[in-house]
Design a protein around this motif. Structure first.
Motif, PDB file in Angstrom:
ATOM      1  N   HIS A 144       0.725  -1.229  -0.133  1.00  0.00           N
ATOM      2  CA  HIS A 144       0.097   0.028  -0.056  1.00  0.00           C
ATOM      3  C   HIS A 144       0.895   1.378   0.101  1.00  0.00           C
ATOM      4  CE1 HIS A 144      -3.848  -2.116   1.766  1.00  0.00           C
ATOM      5  NE2 HIS A 144      -3.273  -2.659   0.493  1.00  0.00           N
ATOM      6  N   LEU A 145       2.223   1.147  -0.177  1.00  0.00           N
ATOM      7  CA  LEU A 145       3.222   2.106   0.242  1.00  0.00           C
ATOM      8  C   LEU A 145       4.143   2.177  -1.038  1.00  0.00           C
ATOM      9  CD1 LEU A 145       4.093   1.542   3.936  1.00  0.00           C
ATOM     10  CD2 LEU A 145       2.807   3.635   3.091  1.00  0.00           C
ATOM     11  N   VAL A 146       4.543   3.543  -1.414  1.00  0.00           N
ATOM     12  CA  VAL A 146       5.525   3.481  -2.441  1.00  0.00           C
ATOM     13  C   VAL A 146       6.155   4.898  -1.879  1.00  0.00           C
ATOM     14  CG1 VAL A 146       4.227   2.989  -4.340  1.00  0.00           C
ATOM     15  CG2 VAL A 146       4.079   5.517  -3.758  1.00  0.00           C
ATOM     16  N   PRO A 147       7.808   4.877  -2.222  1.00  0.00           N
ATOM     17  CA  PRO A 147       8.632   5.701  -2.122  1.00  0.00           C
ATOM     18  C   PRO A 147       8.103   7.136  -2.238  1.00  0.00           C
ATOM     19  CG  PRO A 147       9.897   4.116  -2.972  1.00  0.00           C
ATOM     20  CD  PRO A 147       8.375   4.007  -3.123  1.00  0.00           C
ATOM     21  N   ALA A 148       8.394   8.254  -1.488  1.00  0.00           N
ATOM     22  CA  ALA A 148       8.156   9.472  -1.977  1.00  0.00           C
ATOM     23  C   ALA A 148       8.705   9.681  -3.549  1.00  0.00           C
ATOM     24  CB  ALA A 148       8.442  10.713  -0.857  1.00  0.00           C
ATOM     25  N   PRO A 149       8.029  10.292  -4.376  1.00  0.00           N
ATOM     26  CA  PRO A 149       8.847  10.528  -5.737  1.00  0.00           C
ATOM     27  C   PRO A 149       9.803  11.666  -5.642  1.00  0.00           C
ATOM     28  CG  PRO A 149       6.123  10.392  -5.972  1.00  0.00           C
ATOM     29  CD  PRO A 149       6.544  10.589  -4.465  1.00  0.00           C
ATOM     30  N   ALA A 150      10.766  11.483  -6.465  1.00  0.00           N
ATOM     31  CA  ALA A 150      11.802  12.509  -6.347  1.00  0.00           C
ATOM     32  C   ALA A 150      11.692  13.383  -7.546  1.00  0.00           C
ATOM     33  CB  ALA A 150      13.336  11.859  -6.302  1.00  0.00           C
ATOM     34  N   THR A 151      10.622  13.163  -8.659  1.00  0.00           N
ATOM     35  CA  THR A 151      10.622  13.915  -9.732  1.00  0.00           C
ATOM     36  C   THR A 151       9.013  14.270  -9.801  1.00  0.00           C
ATOM     37  OG1 THR A 151      10.390  12.071 -10.986  1.00  0.00           O
ATOM     38  CG2 THR A 151      12.443  12.976 -10.710  1.00  0.00           C
ATOM     39  N   SER A 152       8.887  15.333 -10.606  1.00  0.00           N
ATOM     40  CA  SER A 152       7.356  15.545 -10.581  1.00  0.00           C
ATOM     41  C   SER A 152       6.617  14.390 -11.730  1.00  0.00           C
ATOM     42  CB  SER A 152       7.137  16.988 -11.480  1.00  0.00           C
ATOM     43  OG  SER A 152       7.797  17.899 -10.670  1.00  0.00           O
ATOM     44  N   PRO A 153       5.604  14.240 -11.520  1.00  0.00           N
ATOM     45  CA  PRO A 153       4.561  13.129 -12.359  1.00  0.00           C
ATOM     46  C   PRO A 153       4.265  13.786 -13.805  1.00  0.00           C
ATOM     47  CG  PRO A 153       3.049  14.528 -10.939  1.00  0.00           C
ATOM     48  CD  PRO A 153       4.519  15.106 -10.511  1.00  0.00           C
ATOM     49  N   THR A 154       4.034  12.759 -14.294  1.00  0.00           N
ATOM     50  CA  THR A 154       3.452  13.117 -15.954  1.00  0.00           C
ATOM     51  C   THR A 154       2.013  13.496 -15.598  1.00  0.00           C
ATOM     52  OG1 THR A 154       2.750  10.958 -16.182  1.00  0.00           O
ATOM     53  CG2 THR A 154       4.953  11.471 -17.034  1.00  0.00           C
ATOM     54  N   ALA A 155       1.382  14.145 -16.673  1.00  0.00           N
ATOM     55  CA  ALA A 155       0.012  14.556 -16.369  1.00  0.00           C
ATOM     56  C   ALA A 155      -0.927  13.279 -16.400  1.00  0.00           C
ATOM     57  CB  ALA A 155      -0.266  15.505 -17.507  1.00  0.00           C
ATOM     58  N   GLU A 156      -0.453  12.143 -17.301  1.00  0.00           N
ATOM     59  CA  GLU A 156      -1.162  10.963 -17.128  1.00  0.00           C
ATOM     60  C   GLU A 156      -0.983  10.151 -15.651  1.00  0.00           C
ATOM     61  OE1 GLU A 156       1.261  12.037 -19.389  1.00  0.00           O
ATOM     62  OE2 GLU A 156      -0.037  12.230 -21.363  1.00  0.00           O
ATOM     63  N   GLN A 157       0.041  10.322 -15.178  1.00  0.00           N
ATOM     64  CA  GLN A 157       0.031   9.552 -13.796  1.00  0.00           C
ATOM     65  C   GLN A 157      -0.810  10.335 -12.804  1.00  0.00           C
ATOM     66  OE1 GLN A 157       4.400  10.326 -13.397  1.00  0.00           O
ATOM     67  NE2 GLN A 157       4.633   8.030 -13.158  1.00  0.00           N
TER      68      GLN A 157
ATOM     69  N   HIS B  90      -6.067  18.881  -6.381  1.00  0.00           N
ATOM     70  CA  HIS B  90      -4.908  18.932  -5.377  1.00  0.00           C
ATOM     71  C   HIS B  90      -4.370  17.809  -4.754  1.00  0.00           C
ATOM     72  CE1 HIS B  90      -3.050  20.888  -1.775  1.00  0.00           C
ATOM     73  NE2 HIS B  90      -3.288  19.676  -1.124  1.00  0.00           N
ATOM     74  N   LEU B  91      -5.503  16.649  -4.685  1.00  0.00           N
ATOM     75  CA  LEU B  91      -5.176  15.369  -4.129  1.00  0.00           C
ATOM     76  C   LEU B  91      -4.294  14.421  -5.149  1.00  0.00           C
ATOM     77  CD1 LEU B  91      -5.191  13.504  -1.553  1.00  0.00           C
ATOM     78  CD2 LEU B  91      -7.310  12.670  -2.550  1.00  0.00           C
ATOM     79  N   ALA B  92      -4.607  14.507  -6.436  1.00  0.00           N
ATOM     80  CA  ALA B  92      -4.222  13.939  -7.464  1.00  0.00           C
ATOM     81  C   ALA B  92      -2.596  14.164  -7.795  1.00  0.00           C
ATOM     82  CB  ALA B  92      -5.014  14.222  -8.736  1.00  0.00           C
ATOM     83  N   TRP B  93      -2.262  15.553  -7.576  1.00  0.00           N
ATOM     84  CA  TRP B  93      -0.988  15.966  -7.723  1.00  0.00           C
ATOM     85  C   TRP B  93      -0.134  15.818  -6.475  1.00  0.00           C
ATOM     86  CZ3 TRP B  93      -4.069  17.265 -11.840  1.00  0.00           C
ATOM     87  CH2 TRP B  93      -3.387  17.213 -12.950  1.00  0.00           C
ATOM     88  N   ARG B  94      -1.098  16.112  -5.405  1.00  0.00           N
ATOM     89  CA  ARG B  94      -0.139  15.674  -4.038  1.00  0.00           C
ATOM     90  C   ARG B  94       0.293  14.480  -3.752  1.00  0.00           C
ATOM     91  NH1 ARG B  94      -2.748  18.021   1.575  1.00  0.00           N
ATOM     92  NH2 ARG B  94      -1.527  16.869   2.871  1.00  0.00           N
ATOM     93  N   ARG B  95      -0.338  13.482  -4.442  1.00  0.00           N
ATOM     94  CA  ARG B  95      -0.031  11.947  -4.380  1.00  0.00           C
ATOM     95  C   ARG B  95       1.528  11.982  -4.672  1.00  0.00           C
ATOM     96  NH1 ARG B  95       2.954   8.229  -5.837  1.00  0.00           N
ATOM     97  NH2 ARG B  95       2.392   6.593  -6.453  1.00  0.00           N
ATOM     98  N   PHE B  96       1.907  12.891  -5.667  1.00  0.00           N
ATOM     99  CA  PHE B  96       3.510  12.769  -6.184  1.00  0.00           C
ATOM    100  C   PHE B  96       4.296  13.902  -5.597  1.00  0.00           C
ATOM    101  CE2 PHE B  96       0.267  10.926  -9.369  1.00  0.00           C
ATOM    102  CZ  PHE B  96       1.117   9.648  -9.453  1.00  0.00           C
ATOM    103  N   GLY B  97       3.704  14.649  -4.593  1.00  0.00           N
ATOM    104  CA  GLY B  97       4.603  15.551  -3.863  1.00  0.00           C
ATOM    105  C   GLY B  97       4.442  16.802  -4.363  1.00  0.00           C
ATOM    106  N   VAL B  98       3.449  17.257  -5.371  1.00  0.00           N
ATOM    107  CA  VAL B  98       3.268  18.382  -5.814  1.00  0.00           C
ATOM    108  C   VAL B  98       2.124  19.213  -5.187  1.00  0.00           C
ATOM    109  CG1 VAL B  98       2.632  19.882  -7.975  1.00  0.00           C
ATOM    110  CG2 VAL B  98       3.960  17.716  -8.279  1.00  0.00           C
ATOM    111  N   LEU B  99       2.574  20.093  -4.324  1.00  0.00           N
ATOM    112  CA  LEU B  99       1.352  20.927  -3.737  1.00  0.00           C
ATOM    113  C   LEU B  99       0.972  21.947  -4.431  1.00  0.00           C
ATOM    114  CD1 LEU B  99       3.016  20.808  -0.183  1.00  0.00           C
ATOM    115  CD2 LEU B  99       1.173  19.343  -1.083  1.00  0.00           C
ATOM    116  N   LEU B 100      -0.351  21.865  -5.368  1.00  0.00           N
ATOM    117  CA  LEU B 100      -0.993  22.764  -5.937  1.00  0.00           C
ATOM    118  C   LEU B 100      -1.936  23.334  -4.774  1.00  0.00           C
ATOM    119  CD1 LEU B 100      -2.297  20.991  -8.753  1.00  0.00           C
ATOM    120  CD2 LEU B 100      -0.421  22.670  -8.859  1.00  0.00           C
ATOM    121  N   PRO B 101      -2.448  24.836  -5.177  1.00  0.00           N
ATOM    122  CA  PRO B 101      -3.200  25.542  -4.380  1.00  0.00           C
ATOM    123  C   PRO B 101      -4.453  24.579  -4.039  1.00  0.00           C
ATOM    124  CG  PRO B 101      -2.139  27.028  -5.818  1.00  0.00           C
ATOM    125  CD  PRO B 101      -1.864  25.579  -6.255  1.00  0.00           C
TER     126      PRO B 101
END
Length: 307
Positions: free
Chosen positions: A173-186, A216-227
């Protein structure tokens, strides 16, 4: 240590709800107010009008940081959610009120720099021991956790705010916190897993969510904090010419002379006839849906943006 104004705290429950004021809560909100918060019961107990009550501002996930600005004798804390940008409200983050019992003092030994893990299961629970009883249910995708040691078989121990001993969840149920930004498809793929989740005004979890919360939540999964809010999300993203959008980009909607009031995630490249499709948390349908843009949405479409 105790909570103190002017200092940071962290959320100790699976999902904490941020309120406009302590006086704004309703009798139906009781399951969301306790230290043993039960968001699924709260959501299922509301009718369609209560789901869109404007007493809710946002929600915060387990381990999320806040700045405490006031503590009241009746057990409420005024905070700023520093991981949810909201420049028009507060330069530090999204302000609102939480029950103080849903917060804990951060443990300096367990910081977010300790190779954090991210919950990738849509919903999971934390267990007292491997295969033991669930003691913290309802933990959702995008939650960051600090490992408390190596996996034991198929289970992983994690540090949990406000608890002296680690809890366990399936390592899958866990993955390492991503080191790079996600693709839009991810990011789109994460949002698609929330299809049919109930629309809750201010919701930010797999139990209930609103339009900007979904993004917000979809991008937060990858460490991108949108407003947190849609109009701020428009400012924080890059405009595209209509017709250039691709799956995972964003559509923004506004009525003439008004600020942006809705956002959706593009799910298909526009066809020859200009037909557009999006995934969004729909206020009218009270669900996360994927659909072609109906005529009234097309009439209020003001732009496509890319994260």
């Amino acid at each position: 240590m105790e909570l103190q104004p002017g200092r940071e705290a962290v959320v100790r429950v699976a999902v904490a709800t941020l309120w406009t004021s302590p006086e704004a809560v309703r009798p139906i909100d009781c399951p969301a107010l306790t230290a043993g918060v039960d968001i699924p019961t709260w959501v299922s107990g509301m009718d369609t009008e209560q789901q869109v009550g404007d007493c809710v501002l946002s929600q915060l996930l387990l381990g999320e940081r806040v700045l405490v600005s006031e503590l009241r004798a009746d057990g409420w804390a005024r905070v700023v959610a520093v991981e949810q940008p909201a420049a028009k409200l507060d330069p530090l983050g999204y302000p609102g009120w939480l029950p103080a019992g849903q917060l804990a003092v951060p443990d300096p030994a367990h910081t977010s720099t300790d190779h954090p893990l991210v919950v990738d299961a849509t919903v999971t629970g934390l267990h007292a021991t491997p295969n033991g009883p669930v003691v913290l249910p309802g933990v959702v995708v995008g939650t960051r956790l600090i490992p408390a040691g190596p996996p034991r078989g198929d289970w992983r121990p994690v540090h949990v705010p406000g608890r002296a001993t680690p809890l366990w969840l399936p390592d899958a149920h866990l993955v390492p916190a991503p080191a790079t930004s996600p693709t839009a498809e991810q990011a789109l793929a994460v949002a698609q897993r929330l299809l049919d989740v109930v629309y809750i005004w201010g919701g930010l979890s797999a139990h209930g969510i609103d339009c900007s919360g979904l993004v917000h939540l979809a991008w937060r999964r990858f460490g991108v904090l949108l407003p947190r809010d849609a109009d701020d999300q428009a400012v924080a993203t890059t405009p595209l010419p209509l017709g250039a959008e691709r799956p995972g980009d964003l559509y923004f909607f506004a009525r003439p002379g008004r600020k942006i009031h809705h956002i959706g995630i593009v799910t298909a490249t526009p066809g020859d006839g200009g037909q557009r499709r999006m995934l969004h948390a729909c206020y009218r349908r009270r669900r996360v849906i994927e659909e072609p843009l109906p005529a009234d949405r097309t009439a209020t479409l003001v732009g496509a943006h890319r994260v």
